[in-house]
Design a protein around this motif. Structure first.
Motif, PDB file in Angstrom:
ATOM      1  N   LEU A 139      -0.839  -1.498  -4.959  1.00 35.21           N
ATOM      2  CA  LEU A 139      -0.136  -1.460  -5.879  1.00 35.21           C
ATOM      3  C   LEU A 139      -0.257  -3.079  -6.736  1.00 35.21           C
ATOM      4  N   ASP A 140      -0.716  -4.029  -6.027  1.00 39.59           N
ATOM      5  CA  ASP A 140      -0.848  -5.479  -6.706  1.00 39.59           C
ATOM      6  C   ASP A 140      -2.157  -5.402  -7.591  1.00 39.59           C
ATOM      7  N   ARG A 141      -3.092  -4.604  -7.253  1.00 39.79           N
ATOM      8  CA  ARG A 141      -4.537  -4.583  -7.898  1.00 39.79           C
ATOM      9  C   ARG A 141      -4.457  -3.544  -8.668  1.00 39.79           C
ATOM     10  N   ARG A 193       0.563   0.342 -16.207  1.00 36.09           N
ATOM     11  CA  ARG A 193       0.710  -0.710 -15.396  1.00 36.09           C
ATOM     12  C   ARG A 193      -0.709  -1.515 -14.944  1.00 36.09           C
ATOM     13  N   HIS A 194      -1.486  -0.542 -15.216  1.00 40.89           N
ATOM     14  CA  HIS A 194      -2.833  -1.414 -14.591  1.00 40.89           C
ATOM     15  C   HIS A 194      -4.065  -0.937 -15.587  1.00 40.89           C
ATOM     16  N   GLN A 206       2.348   4.707  -7.869  1.00 39.75           N
ATOM     17  CA  GLN A 206       3.028   3.669  -8.600  1.00 39.75           C
ATOM     18  C   GLN A 206       4.411   4.397  -8.644  1.00 39.75           C
ATOM     19  N   LEU A 207       4.532   5.565  -9.176  1.00 37.79           N
ATOM     20  CA  LEU A 207       5.824   6.076  -9.312  1.00 37.79           C
ATOM     21  C   LEU A 207       6.635   6.283  -8.086  1.00 37.79           C
ATOM     22  N   LEU A 245       0.784  -1.096   0.051  1.00 37.04           N
ATOM     23  CA  LEU A 245      -0.065  -0.078  -0.105  1.00 37.04           C
ATOM     24  C   LEU A 245       0.717   1.224  -0.048  1.00 37.04           C
ATOM     25  N   VAL A 246       0.370   2.180  -0.813  1.00 34.84           N
ATOM     26  CA  VAL A 246       1.374   3.577  -1.014  1.00 34.84           C
ATOM     27  C   VAL A 246       0.233   4.394  -1.006  1.00 34.84           C
ATOM     28  N   LEU A 247       0.487   5.555  -0.507  1.00 35.40           N
ATOM     29  CA  LEU A 247      -0.540   6.905  -0.488  1.00 35.40           C
ATOM     30  C   LEU A 247      -0.312   7.546  -1.974  1.00 35.40           C
ATOM     31  N   GLY A 248      -1.422   7.674  -2.657  1.00 32.23           N
ATOM     32  CA  GLY A 248      -1.126   8.759  -3.845  1.00 32.23           C
ATOM     33  C   GLY A 248      -2.150   9.694  -3.671  1.00 32.23           C
TER      34      GLY A 248
END
Length: 251
Positions: free
Chosen positions: A22-24, A122-123, A246-247, A4-7
């Motif tokens: 980020l996996d999904r 990516r997604h 993602q970045l 989990l990363v905050l965007g």
């Protein structure tokens, strides 16, 4: 283990954030939107970003979890070089340093169209594509992201190509369609000219069209005749937040 990363996506009217799985390639919690402060000066925006981070404090478990932030401007090495819909004082601001100091953790600041483009690669609509992909966002202006073999070439700014003596976005952005009350077919003729020039310059393998108007892609994409396939984006309003996260994770 889920990553989990905050965007956070900074816009002219609202600042939106969410933890991203980020996996999904999807939000891990409901998005929070706060109004952009009047004038949108750097320090004021940093305070709002701080409030969003505090709201998701349970996600940011540890100082090593990065935060990705988009801004509507060119960003090189964390420094904002232009300002669209935000205060001119952003130009020259080391936003990476400003936000990292405010939050006490690593922050990666990127151009909003670049973030959206990477998210689609990516997604989204360009997932798994290993050729040259150009993502354009059609809105008030035209944002662009250039992606080659899975890597982002930042700050392409293809909306500012000069075509027929005009800044391209002044005639082909969705705002031009609305301002001049163009029919979908009339607007498509302008898009045809724009994308034909882009194709002749870059020879992309795939074109992806984002922005809010992509929800109505069936009204204008069928009128375009290009060498490369051109498809609507799939992540829509979530793309900026997902791409920022993602970045941040990949940087």
């Amino acid at each position: 283990m889920t990553r989990l990363v905050l965007g956070i996506d900074v816009g002219g009217s609202g600042i939106k954030g969410a933890p991203v799985d980020l996996d999904r390639g999807a939000f891990a919690a409901e998005r929070l939107r706060l109004p952009t402060p009047e004038g949108a000066r750097p320090a004021e925006v940093a305070d709002v970003i701080g409030r969003i981070c505090a709201h998701f404090a349970d996600v940011l478990d540890g100082d090593d979890v990065p935060v990705g932030v988009t801004v509507p401007g060119v960003v090189t090495h964390g420094v904002v070089r232009s300002a669209a819909n935000i205060h001119p004082s952003w130009v020259g601001t080391d936003a990476d340093r400003l936000f990292s100091g405010r939050l006490g953790r690593r922050v990666v600041v990127v151009n909003d169209a670049d973030a959206a483009g990477l998210a689609e690669l990516r997604h989204g609509a360009a997932k798994g594509h290993d050729g040259l992909v150009i993502v354009t966002t059609l809105g008030t202006g035209i944002g662009s992201a250039l992606l080659h073999r899975g890597a982002l070439v930042p700050n392409s700014e293809l909306g500012h190509l000069e075509i027929d003596g005009h800044d391209a976005e002044s005639r082909a952005a969705d705002s031009a369609r609305e301002r001049e009350d163009l029919s979908w077919q009339e607007w498509a003729q302008r898009l045809q000219r724009y994308y034909s020039v882009v194709e002749d310059l870059f020879w992309p393998d795939l074109l992806v069209v984002g922005g809010g108007v992509s929800k109505k892609a069936d009204k204008f994409l069928p009128h375009l005749h290009l060498r490369a396939p051109i498809v609507p984006a799939t992540l829509r309003n979530a793309a900026g937040i997902i791409g920022a996260a993602q970045l941040a994770a990949e940087s």
